[in-house]
Design a protein around this motif. Structure first.
Motif, PDB file in Angstrom:
ATOM      1  N   LEU A 398       0.830  -1.202   0.000  1.00  0.00           N
ATOM      2  CA  LEU A 398       0.000   0.000   0.000  1.00  0.00           C
ATOM      3  C   LEU A 398       0.869   1.259   0.000  1.00  0.00           C
ATOM      4  O   LEU A 398       0.531   2.257  -0.656  1.00  0.00           O
ATOM      5  N   LYS A 470      -8.156  -5.544   7.863  1.00  0.00           N
ATOM      6  CA  LYS A 470      -8.854  -4.262   7.746  1.00  0.00           C
ATOM      7  C   LYS A 470      -8.159  -3.158   8.538  1.00  0.00           C
ATOM      8  O   LYS A 470      -8.269  -1.973   8.201  1.00  0.00           O
ATOM      9  N   ILE A 473      -5.465  -1.534   6.278  1.00  0.00           N
ATOM     10  CA  ILE A 473      -6.041  -0.564   5.337  1.00  0.00           C
ATOM     11  C   ILE A 473      -6.433   0.718   6.069  1.00  0.00           C
ATOM     12  O   ILE A 473      -6.155   1.835   5.612  1.00  0.00           O
ATOM     13  N   GLU A 477      -4.915   4.514   5.363  1.00  0.00           N
ATOM     14  CA  GLU A 477      -5.855   5.559   4.955  1.00  0.00           C
ATOM     15  C   GLU A 477      -5.824   6.738   5.919  1.00  0.00           C
ATOM     16  O   GLU A 477      -5.871   7.906   5.493  1.00  0.00           O
TER      17      GLU A 477
END
Length: 488
Positions: A398, A470, A473, A477
């Motif tokens: 990411l 999760k 992520i 973010e």
């Protein structure tokens, strides 16, 4: 008997009440303990009670005031320091031990599980039938290992250092990224923190063999006595694994004790994708690991493994005491003959762990480790370790895919270091420090920071049993969102 039954019913009743409060806590809907509306410090501040309020009132305060204002370490989004909340079975086993066996000694099922669980860990981590002893954490575990190294080194010189004291200075070699408990252990053992020779690392944080060889040869030429070479099997900073085989081979060539600090990273050996990085572990004279880290045990459980546990007995044995040795049928210095049999748990201290470490009084830690391995087995642990390593890899991907994020090194285990980076930012270290503090105060994703080759990094370490993909992520973010909001 009626009173016994009533007491049992009371325990069950109170544990049920506490359990409900803990279940509510584990939903993580509450605010942080230091939120602006917190009043618990004022509510709890009082003089020592002259009259008790009774157990019901104590349970009420625990449930309504203390538990809801507990630690953020338990949160699934907590990826800061290398510690975590215990799994459910670990917490239950810890509670069982505190009631049913408050000390790990005497010939009980709990004492038996101390040794059995240590043997299970040694087998799971490919430690070649090493024998172990539990302690409170990596600090004491490293102290015990280096205490063994001290005894080994001085016995080669014909000196029982535990009995006679230190007669000559010695040196220990460890990378600049070793855990600071190595230096502290040297201080506590009377060997001197300054006698830890710092070895340079490569850009990934792994010890450089050329620098180790050069410094060792220099010290040998000056007549210094090398006591131990210390390797990290997963550094706290970045999760780097030192070149174990090369270090262990060098230690063998010179007859030096080889110690591997795997407090955090040893369980990584269960991931077959990185198992080759642990080649050389078989050369170790001592290895430590902390089940209260990656394995999910309740805090206060570390293990030191050695090839020769009797060496630890010589290093840490207590002088005999009449009130102890005289109170049992079988003691370490007075074992029962084969024709005799134990008839009561108090006929023997069981395995004398008090002679293998610095602790006499000690809780039953083995039952916690036993319960976790019994619950999910080696395969369950392997799947958890691989999941966490995957999370670090997922984080790295990411980061690489985002134009405003910079990866500061490929993860080897479950730690990933990165930072927010934009051409408009003049002082990236100060900017990322500010970003990190705002991230923490939002109380959802809670990594720590570190320095990677002089660059301040945001450092998530994935090892909580409740942490899921999760949360990876969400963390990335939120870093991007906060970073953009702080832009000039």
């Amino acid at each position: 008997m009626k009173e016994d039954r009533a007491e049992t019913e009371h325990i069950e009743h109170y544990l049920t009440r506490i359990g409900k409060a803990l279940d509510t806590f584990l939903h993580f809907d509450h605010e942080d303990a230091l939120c602006p509306s917190a009043t618990w410090q004022k509510d709890l501040s009082e003089q020592v009670p002259q009259q008790g309020v009774g157990i019901d009132n104590v349970i009420e305060i625990l449930n309504n005031t203390i538990i809801p204002n507990g630690s953020a370490i338990v949160k699934p989004g907590f990826t800061a320091y290398i510690t975590t909340g215990a799994t459910t079975v670990a917490a239950l086993a810890n509670t069982a031990a505190s009631v049913a066996s408050p000390q790990r000694y005497t010939q009980t099922a709990f004492n038996y599980l101390e040794e059995l669980s240590l043997d299970w860990l040694a087998d799971m981590f490919y430690l070649n039938n090493m024998k172990g002893v539990y302690s409170s954490g990596g600090s004491v575990a490293n102290l015990i290992a280096l205490g063994g190294a001290r005894q080994f080194t001085f016995e080669k010189l014909g000196i029982d250092v535990a009995a006679e004291g230190i007669t000559k200075p010695v040196t220990v070699y460890a990378s600049s990224e070793c855990h600071h408990t190595i230096q502290r252990s040297m201080g506590v053992l009377g060997l001197g923190r300054r006698n830890v020779v710092s070895i340079d690392t490569d850009p990934q944080g792994r010890l450089l063999m050329d620098d180790l060889k050069q410094k060792l040869e220099k010290d040998l030429s000056q007549g210094k006595i090398p006591m131990a070479i210390v390797a990290s099997a997963g550094t706290t900073n970045r999760g780097a694994i030192d070149p174990l085989f090369a270090m262990g081979t060098l230690a063998r060539e010179h007859g030096i004790w080889f110690h591997v600090d795997g407090a955090y990273g040893l369980p990584g050996i269960l991931d077959e994708r990185v198992q080759s990085h642990y080649k050389g572990l078989e050369l170790a004279d001592s290895v430590i690991t902390d089940p209260h880290k990656w394995l999910g045990a309740s805090v206060g459980i570390a293990a030191t493994f050695v090839n020769d546990r009797e060496l630890l007995a010589r290093a840490f044995t207590q002088e005999p005491a009449d009130y102890l040795e005289g109170s049992v049928e079988s003691a370490p210095d007075n074992p029962l003959s084969e024709s005799q049999q134990l008839q009561h748990s108090l006929d023997s201290f069981g395995i004398p762990f008090f002679d293998y470490s610095v602790e006499l009084s000690a809780p039953c830690r083995g039952v916690v480790v036993w319960s976790m391995l019994k619950e999910i087995g080696v395969q369950g642990m392997r799947e958890r370790i691989k999941r966490h390593n995957d999370m670090a890899t997922q984080t790295a991907q990411l980061i690489q895919d985002h134009p405003q994020l910079e990866l500061l090194g490929s993860p080897e285990l479950s730690i990933c270091c990165f930072r927010f980076n934009d051409l408009q930012i003049e002082d990236l270290n100060a900017f990322n420090q500010r970003l990190h503090r705002q991230l923490i105060r939002e109380n959802c994703y809670l990594p720590s920071t570190t320095k990677v080759n002089g660059k301040l990094a945001i450092r998530p370490c994935y090892l909580g049993a409740r942490t899921e993909s999760k949360h990876v992520i969400g963390l990335v973010e939120d870093v991007v969102r906060i970073g953009r909001s702080l832009m000039p």
